[in-house]
Motif scaffolding. Structure first.
Motif, PDB file in Angstrom:
ATOM      1  N   GLU A 137      -4.510  -6.240   4.852  1.00 47.01           N
ATOM      2  CA  GLU A 137      -4.023  -5.930   3.449  1.00 47.01           C
ATOM      3  C   GLU A 137      -3.162  -4.575   3.674  1.00 47.01           C
ATOM      4  N   ALA A 138      -3.405  -3.764   4.366  1.00 44.96           N
ATOM      5  CA  ALA A 138      -2.948  -2.374   4.584  1.00 44.96           C
ATOM      6  C   ALA A 138      -1.454  -2.774   5.029  1.00 44.96           C
ATOM      7  N   ALA A 139      -1.359  -3.753   5.974  1.00 47.70           N
ATOM      8  CA  ALA A 139      -0.064  -3.964   6.585  1.00 47.70           C
ATOM      9  C   ALA A 139       0.896  -4.721   5.911  1.00 47.70           C
ATOM     10  N   LYS A 140       0.346  -5.005   4.627  1.00 47.40           N
ATOM     11  CA  LYS A 140       1.408  -5.678   3.788  1.00 47.40           C
ATOM     12  C   LYS A 140       2.741  -4.761   3.215  1.00 47.40           C
ATOM     13  N   GLY A 141       2.573  -3.589   3.580  1.00 50.32           N
ATOM     14  CA  GLY A 141       3.656  -2.762   3.404  1.00 50.32           C
ATOM     15  C   GLY A 141       4.405  -2.618   4.790  1.00 50.32           C
ATOM     16  N   GLY A 142       4.036  -3.363   5.976  1.00 46.66           N
ATOM     17  CA  GLY A 142       4.592  -3.207   7.073  1.00 46.66           C
ATOM     18  C   GLY A 142       3.589  -2.872   8.073  1.00 46.66           C
ATOM     19  N   GLU A 143       3.883  -3.495   9.278  1.00 48.94           N
ATOM     20  CA  GLU A 143       2.759  -3.204  10.605  1.00 48.94           C
ATOM     21  C   GLU A 143       3.047  -1.985  11.211  1.00 48.94           C
TER      22      GLU A 143
ATOM     23  N   LEU B  88       1.574   1.744  10.645  1.00 53.53           N
ATOM     24  CA  LEU B  88       0.198   1.503   9.833  1.00 53.53           C
ATOM     25  C   LEU B  88      -0.616   2.499  10.387  1.00 53.53           C
TER      26      LEU B  88
ATOM     27  N   ASP C  15      -5.032   4.487   6.352  1.00 51.16           N
ATOM     28  CA  ASP C  15      -4.576   3.419   5.474  1.00 51.16           C
ATOM     29  C   ASP C  15      -5.718   2.406   5.035  1.00 51.16           C
TER      30      ASP C  15
END
Length: 495
Positions: A471-477, A480, A484
């Motif tokens: 879920e946190a990686a939806k903004g990019g891996e 990270l 987060d």
């Protein structure tokens, strides 16, 4: 490694020999002819690739001399019948084919299909390439001509479909046998092979599609699984009773955070609180104890320099997490010995594991959470040996140390006494950053504090931690950070 398979997947995993036994059962006991199973396998693979790439009009198939090659000949025949431009490259003379594979080849030729006697480096611009070289029986390093063919496949710029398992990947361990096909899509049959889901398996398999080839359930029940997939995260812990108070949800004590590493203990402590522990304390160096809760005042921090300093925090704790930022100093050894001399359930991570490797102990009520390097030190091996067979490594760790073991990495494994190992398919490469393991330690400890048993706390903790990472990686891996995950942890545990 975010999840790349259907939520309707079966959860049971099998070793290659078990899947072959299922195949024999379907043929000999249920009475499904082998060529019929092969035709169903080819049809399933062709349907999957058409669904994935519906606009594709050109296909090349690389066919071996066994049943995996037979499956590829079926795919090639169906593609030919559908009007696609098909090229087939046998990597062994068709005269070597026997049984069902020979029948599949003859069916392809009877339909007007042709074969080419060379392997072009670019496969003449085909859009889809079908890998049917080796099946699940491969257990030796790939070399010579076959290695050259696989390297050529991996240079191919189009889409690659592996049948049953990418050629060169060990079906039981998930390690590449020297060189392996890197597929975009793997269509696997009869039973899920455990090696597809851990180690290098996910990287080589790509998206996984499963077909039981319309065999009855008795085929699946004819052998016992060797492991199980953890299910996708769908719900958290049950709602709390209205009369609950903090004492109902345990007190986690995080021990660690030597000079320069205080953040590790701080992250583990907040993670324990975010998943619902009633109280969380940190036992750390006096020099920074007063600073750790400046931005999270809910945490109780204790400066600890002697065993006497640790006594009171231990008496109040119901669960201990030790290792994040602990170091390997005499101070660290003293704290670890004090914790191990209690009867409290313990989560052991990081340098506590490295210290444990120096003097082996066995315990029933702890969770050890090594990454491959730490696992190697615990077993007196190398990290390469651990990664070569992660299932074997986690079983050896559990036998040697007792309790529950979490072997971290792509396809994290959870192993406990008298339980099938669990495999986590969630998570992503963005989680390969500092502090992620400290957060996992806190998550597991926080769940233990809420009275889950060791195996369930470890399994649920691994699953929750990975889902929060996705879920946190939806903004990019890239970029990270471990912190987060805190907000997703809270949201997911409350689903």
């Amino acid at each position: 490694m975010s999840e790349r398979y259907s939520r309707s997947f079966p959860r049971d995993l099998y070793r290659a020999e078990d899947v072959r036994a299922m195949d024999r059962y379907a043929i000999e006991t249920v009475g499904i002819p082998g060529i019929e199973l092969m035709r169903r396998a080819g049809a399933s693979a062709f349907a999957a690739l058409r669904q994935r790439w519906p606009e594709a009009r050109t296909l090349s198939a690389i066919c071996g001399s066994g049943n995996n090659g037979g499956d590829a000949y079926v795919v090639a025949r169906l593609a030919h019948d559908a009007g696609m431009d098909v090229r087939v490259y046998p990597v062994a003379p068709p005269t070597n084919l026997k049984g069902d594979a020979l029948t599949a080849y003859q069916d392809y030729r009877a339909a007007g299909g042709e074969t080419l006697d060379f392997i072009p480096a670019d496969f003449e611009g085909a859009e889809v390439l079908v890998d049917g070289i080796f099946g699940t029986g491969l257990d030796r390093e790939v070399g010579g001509y076959y290695a050259d063919v696989i390297k050529a496949i991996n240079r191919f710029s189009g889409h690659v479909v592996a049948l049953d398992i990418p050629s060169g990947l060990h079906a039981d361990t998930g390690s590449a046998l020297g060189v392996a096909v890197k597929a975009d899509l793997t269509v696997t049959f009869i039973g899920l092979k455990q090696g597809l889901f851990t180690g290098e398996g996910p990287e080589y398999a790509g998206e996984i599609v499963f077909s039981d080839l319309d065999t009855p359930p008795e085929v699946r029940y004819s052998v016992k699984p060797s492991a199980m997939l953890l299910p996708p995260w769908e719900r958290g812990l049950p709602a709390r009773p209205r009369h609950a108070h903090k004492g109902h949800f345990g007190h986690v004590l995080v021990v660690g955070g030597d000079s320069g590493y205080s953040g590790a203990a701080r992250m583990a402590a907040e993670a324990a609180a975010r998943v619902g522990a009633g109280l969380v304390s940190i036992a750390t160096r006096k020099s920074h104890a007063d600073l750790l809760n400046l931005t999270r005042p809910e945490l109780m921090c204790h400066g600890v320099e002697t065993i006497d300093d640790l006594r009171a925090p231990l008496e109040r704790a119901t669960v201990v997490a030790i290792g994040p930022g602990l170091g390997r100093s005499e101070w660290a050894k003293m704290l670890l010995d004090a914790v191990l001399n209690t009867d409290l359930p313990i989560v052991v991570d990081a340098d506590a594991l490295n210290l444990l490797a120096e003097s082996t102990r066995t315990r029933d009520n702890w969770v050890l959470t090594p990454h491959p390097g730490e696992a190697a030190r615990l077993l007196g091996a190398t990290s390469q040996e651990i990664q070569k067979d992660r299932f074997d490594a986690v079983l050896k760790l559990q036998t040697k140390f007792g309790g529950v073991i979490v072997l971290k990495g792509a396809g994290s494994l959870v192993c406990g006494p008298d339980r099938l190992p669990r495999v986590c398919t969630a998570g992503n490469p963005g989680m390969a950053s500092g502090g992620m393991g400290d957060v996992l330690t806190g998550v597991i400890a926080g769940l233990l504090a809420q009275r889950l048993d060791l195996f369930d706390a470890a399994s649920l903790g691994v699953q929750l931690h990975a889902a929060a990472g996705d879920e946190a990686a939806k903004g990019g891996e890239r970029g990270l950070l471990a912190c987060d995950l805190m907000d997703p942890l809270r949201r997911l545990i409350n689903l």
